[in-house]
Write a protein that holds these residues in place. Structure first.
Motif, PDB file in Angstrom:
ATOM      1  N   HIS A 155       0.416  10.435   5.016  1.00 20.79           N
ATOM      2  CA  HIS A 155       0.851   9.252   5.756  1.00 20.79           C
ATOM      3  C   HIS A 155      -0.108   8.079   5.522  1.00 20.79           C
ATOM      4  N   ASP A 156      -1.395   8.366   5.416  1.00 18.98           N
ATOM      5  CA  ASP A 156      -2.364   7.305   5.139  1.00 18.98           C
ATOM      6  C   ASP A 156      -2.057   6.628   3.807  1.00 18.98           C
ATOM      7  N   GLY A 157      -1.607   7.421   2.839  1.00 20.60           N
ATOM      8  CA  GLY A 157      -1.272   6.838   1.542  1.00 20.60           C
ATOM      9  C   GLY A 157      -0.165   5.806   1.635  1.00 20.60           C
ATOM     10  N   PHE A 158       0.799   6.042   2.542  1.00 21.99           N
ATOM     11  CA  PHE A 158       1.878   5.065   2.712  1.00 21.99           C
ATOM     12  C   PHE A 158       1.342   3.745   3.251  1.00 21.99           C
ATOM     13  N   LEU A 159       0.442   3.808   4.252  1.00 19.95           N
ATOM     14  CA  LEU A 159      -0.108   2.579   4.816  1.00 19.95           C
ATOM     15  C   LEU A 159      -1.015   1.874   3.812  1.00 19.95           C
ATOM     16  N   ALA A 209      -2.030  -2.672   0.218  1.00 15.89           N
ATOM     17  CA  ALA A 209      -2.245  -3.147  -1.149  1.00 15.89           C
ATOM     18  C   ALA A 209      -1.268  -4.259  -1.496  1.00 15.89           C
ATOM     19  N   GLU A 210      -0.027  -4.124  -1.039  1.00 19.41           N
ATOM     20  CA  GLU A 210       0.971  -5.150  -1.326  1.00 19.41           C
ATOM     21  C   GLU A 210       0.733  -6.406  -0.494  1.00 19.41           C
ATOM     22  N   GLU A 211       0.365  -6.241   0.780  1.00 20.16           N
ATOM     23  CA  GLU A 211       0.167  -7.395   1.659  1.00 20.16           C
ATOM     24  C   GLU A 211      -1.025  -8.242   1.241  1.00 20.16           C
ATOM     25  N   PHE A 212      -2.106  -7.580   0.820  1.00 17.95           N
ATOM     26  CA  PHE A 212      -3.351  -8.292   0.532  1.00 17.95           C
ATOM     27  C   PHE A 212      -3.610  -8.443  -0.965  1.00 17.95           C
ATOM     28  N   ALA A 213      -2.619  -8.112  -1.791  1.00 19.09           N
ATOM     29  CA  ALA A 213      -2.782  -8.200  -3.244  1.00 19.09           C
ATOM     30  C   ALA A 213      -4.058  -7.472  -3.675  1.00 19.09           C
ATOM     31  N   ALA A 214      -4.221  -6.269  -3.144  1.00 20.19           N
ATOM     32  CA  ALA A 214      -5.420  -5.472  -3.415  1.00 20.19           C
ATOM     33  C   ALA A 214      -4.986  -4.134  -4.002  1.00 20.19           C
ATOM     34  N   PRO A 215      -4.772  -4.064  -5.303  1.00 21.01           N
ATOM     35  CA  PRO A 215      -4.289  -2.808  -5.908  1.00 21.01           C
ATOM     36  C   PRO A 215      -5.261  -1.670  -5.674  1.00 21.01           C
ATOM     37  N   HIS A 261     -10.299  -2.019  -3.575  1.00 20.67           N
ATOM     38  CA  HIS A 261      -9.175  -2.215  -2.655  1.00 20.67           C
ATOM     39  C   HIS A 261      -9.654  -2.375  -1.212  1.00 20.67           C
ATOM     40  N   GLY A 262     -10.490  -1.443  -0.754  1.00 24.25           N
ATOM     41  CA  GLY A 262     -10.937  -1.488   0.635  1.00 24.25           C
ATOM     42  C   GLY A 262     -11.712  -2.749   0.960  1.00 24.25           C
ATOM     43  N   LEU A 263     -12.599  -3.157   0.051  1.00 22.84           N
ATOM     44  CA  LEU A 263     -13.400  -4.361   0.287  1.00 22.84           C
ATOM     45  C   LEU A 263     -12.512  -5.593   0.327  1.00 22.84           C
ATOM     46  N   LYS A 264     -11.514  -5.667  -0.540  1.00 27.12           N
ATOM     47  CA  LYS A 264     -10.660  -6.853  -0.562  1.00 27.12           C
ATOM     48  C   LYS A 264      -9.845  -6.959   0.721  1.00 27.12           C
ATOM     49  N   VAL A 265      -9.347  -5.823   1.231  1.00 34.64           N
ATOM     50  CA  VAL A 265      -8.595  -5.844   2.482  1.00 34.64           C
ATOM     51  C   VAL A 265      -9.497  -6.270   3.639  1.00 34.64           C
ATOM     52  N   ARG A 272     -12.327  -7.921   3.504  1.00 30.01           N
ATOM     53  CA  ARG A 272     -12.787  -9.298   3.314  1.00 30.01           C
ATOM     54  C   ARG A 272     -11.709 -10.289   3.761  1.00 30.01           C
ATOM     55  N   THR A 273     -10.464 -10.005   3.440  1.00 28.36           N
ATOM     56  CA  THR A 273      -9.381 -10.905   3.847  1.00 28.36           C
ATOM     57  C   THR A 273      -9.215 -10.913   5.362  1.00 28.36           C
ATOM     58  N   CYS A 274      -9.314  -9.729   5.990  1.00 26.57           N
ATOM     59  CA  CYS A 274      -9.208  -9.666   7.455  1.00 26.57           C
ATOM     60  C   CYS A 274     -10.380 -10.388   8.118  1.00 26.57           C
TER      61      CYS A 274
END
Length: 641
Positions: free
Chosen positions: A487-491, A496-502, A579-583, A585-587
């Motif tokens: 389930h975590d993979g789905f979120l 990744a799509e919302e924050f353009a963070a592949p 990915h984690g850092l970009k999400v 950082r944006t938040c």
């Protein structure tokens, strides 16, 4: 009046009295025949006599005294018997069970209409026949993706079979499956029986995050009951023929048909339903049950002791564990060989190529060897409770001489110094005792820690939000942990799509593949290996390519070719951001509230996806948020790690 008239009156009176007496006597005799034989009342109070029937000799009353009722009738009148429940319906025969038409479910509304009926039947007999279908021919669906489980079949004791099209539920949203469907699959008091059902559960967890527990493989049960004809194998088809005299169609065109088609054919539906219906019919036959009320869950589980949630290894392994020791002798006498034909391993005869590309679900999961929560308490010098902690930490204060032992049970240490902070209220999460069990299903004998906010995000949080974050570390059993990770993979994909963070690991994304260097390296290796065997024109093209890259005009030497053949084709990606850092950082651009929203989102995702039933008291998706705002303010400068 004359003498004759007087005589006539007397005779008439006598005859009337005689006839009246005779009539009264006959009525009395009739009443006595209706009463039971007279018995001693033994002091019981006399019951009132029933009223006369209006249709019997109205106007004539008798002086018969009231008679006491017998003891049994008096007790029955005082304590009326509770009506006995109706006997459970008989178990249908295999032919009757297989004749029940399956029902297809492709939406939550369809499931909710069927669920009450399934729930009623499970309350009578808590067993489900279970099986799964997926695209087996190549391991890749017709839509070009790795084939996931397409169809889930569940059958009750009456033959009611529900075919759940799982792909119809795998859409957007955080809760793709009905809660009752998820709960019945992981219900520890409903047995799921079939051939290979434990392995089917692993697929359901890997593909959809659905946790399947309390499975019993019919092959083990057949071997234990000594009812399997070993020569014919242990597949569902063989067991059905040998034990039920039922023939199952296992033709290749059906087994390997398109289970992801928009509309399943009647043959496909019948094939899928029969597997689940035969599974429960075999279970009833192997345990010798004539009625579905023949045993409660605890009795059924006791008869399947040692077989619940046990993966089927092989027939040889099962025989080796024979209690009489004969299996060990057979094992030593056997020659090393494959166990049996593909048919004997169950219905899924076509090997799944994904097994060679993916690690089995659960690899790397190791249950804790000791409890996580010791529920020791730390108190301030004035006796105010501060928090709970493990015993090792509590003893550390004692060993350092900065705390004194107040109590052994519970283990309470009073500090000898003023702590840096105190709880704002006695209704604080960190003051509550916590149980060592899976917060989702309640399993208490095997569990590991689960980070509700994954580490790849939490590691970049500011220090103020990372200190004392045990609130977001919960205990899950290995099965629920694996399901939660799916389930975590789905979120993560949505983030990744919302924050353009592949997504991608640092080793796979941070270096970039340089196509020019790759072509030069291939050219050099071709010249070194093929050499003069290459056509002249092709050899000159390759040499020109290498010279242009190395900037050499003269003839290529052996050393130059070796240098080009060893080129590193991956270069460091200067613009790479994990990915984690970009999400995070944006938040963080929205300040403290932005990070709290991300934290709340992960906590709520866990509640919605897993529906935990055993959360510690005061666990909340908004934990510490109001405290952060009071302590640091919304304008706290965010320093990411």
């Amino acid at each position: 009046m004359s003498h004759r008239g007087t005589l006539t009156a007397v005779i008439t009176t006598v005859l009337g009295a005689a006839l009246g007496g005779l009539l009264v006597w006959r009525v009395y005799r009739t009443k006595r025949k209706r009463l039971p034989p007279v018995q001693e009342a033994d002091g019981l109070p006399e019951a009132p006599r029933p009223a006369e029937d209006d249709s019997t000799d109205a106007g004539h009353q008798t002086d018969q005294p009231t008679r006491p009722l017998p003891r049994e009738e008096c007790q029955a009148a005082q304590f009326p018997a509770t009506p006995l429940p109706p006997p459970p319906p008989p178990v249908p025969s295999s032919d009757e069970l297989l004749a029940v038409t399956p029902v297809m479910v492709s939406s939550e509304e369809e499931w909710q209409r069927l669920w009450p009926l399934m729930q009623k039947e499970l309350s009578v007999f808590p067993v489900l026949g279970l099986d799964c279908e997926w695209v087996k021919a190549t391991g890749v669906s017709v839509k070009g993706r790795a084939s996931a489980v397409s169809l889930l079949q569940m059958a009750t004791y009456s033959g009611l079979c529900v075919l759940v099209r799982l792909l119809a539920f795998r859409g957007g949203g955080q809760q793709p499956f009905p809660l009752s469907l998820m709960e019945v699959l992981r219900d520890p008091h409903v047995l799921k029986v079939g051939v290979g059902c434990y392995e089917d559960g692993k697929r359901l967890t890997r593909d959809y995050g659905l946790s399947l527990t309390c499975t019993v493989d019919l092959r083990y049960l057949a071997l234990r009951q000594r009812q399997a004809v070993v020569n014919n194998g242990l597949s569902l088809k063989s067991l059905a023929e040998d034990l039920l005299n039922v023939s199952l169609d296992k033709s290749l065109d059906l087994r390997c048909s398109d289970w992801e088609a928009d509309q399943l054919t009647p043959k496909q539906m019948n094939y899928a339903a029969r597997d689940a219906q035969v599974s429960i019919a075999l279970f009833l036959h192997l345990l010798g049950l004539d009625t579905p009320g023949g045993g409660s869950y605890s009795e059924l589980a006791a008869r399947c002791q040692g077989l619940v949630d046990a993966p089927f290894r092989s027939r040889g392994d099962a025989e080796d564990r024979a209690p009489d020791g004969s299996g060990e002798r057979r094992r030593r006498a056997r020659k090393p060989a494959a166990f049996e034909s593909p048919e004997s391993s169950g219905d899924q005869q076509v090997p799944d190529p994904r097994k060679n590309r993916r690690k089995p679900l659960g690899v790397g999961y190791s249950a804790r060897k000791s409890p996580l929560y010791d529920n020791c308490f730390l108190h301030a010098p004035d006796g105010q409770p501060l928090c709970t902690c493990d015993k090792k930490k509590a003893k550390w204060y004692l060993d350092k001489g900065i705390g004194v032992l107040q109590s052994e049970d519970p283990f309470v240490v009073r500090l000898l110094f003023e702590p840096s902070g105190r709880p704002e209220s006695q209704q604080d999460y960190y003051l509550t005792a916590k149980e060592n069990l899976c917060v989702v299903c309640g399993k208490a004998d095997s569990y590991i820690r689960k980070n509700i906010v994954p580490h790849e995000y939490r590691r970049h949080f500011p220090t103020e939000m990372k200190d004392h974050n045990s609130h977001d570390i919960l205990l899950l059993c290995t099965s629920c942990h694996a399901a939660s990770n799916v389930h975590d993979g789905f979120l993560k994909q949505r983030l990744a799509e919302e924050f353009a963070a592949p997504q991608g690991c640092e080793e796979g994304v941070r270096p970039l593949e340089d196509s020019d260097r790759r072509r030069v390296r291939s050219a050099a290796r071709a010249l070194l290996t093929a050499g003069e065997a290459l056509p002249q024109q092709r050899r000159e093209e390759l040499q020109a390519l290498i010279k242009g890259f190395l900037g050499e005009e003269r003839e290529l030497t052996e050393e130059s070719l070796q240098q080009a053949a060893g080129l590193e084709t991956r270069i460091f990606n200067e613009a790479y951001v994990p990915h984690g850092l970009k999400v995070v950082r944006t938040c963080a651009e929205q300040g403290l509230r932005g990070l709290m929203d991300l934290e709340r989102r992960w906590r709520q995702h866990f509640l919605t996806a897993m529906r935990p039933r055993h959360l510690p008291p005061l666990w909340s998706s908004d934990h510490n948020h109001s405290k952060f705002l009071r302590k640091y303010g919304e304008d706290l400068p965010i320093k990411l790690n």
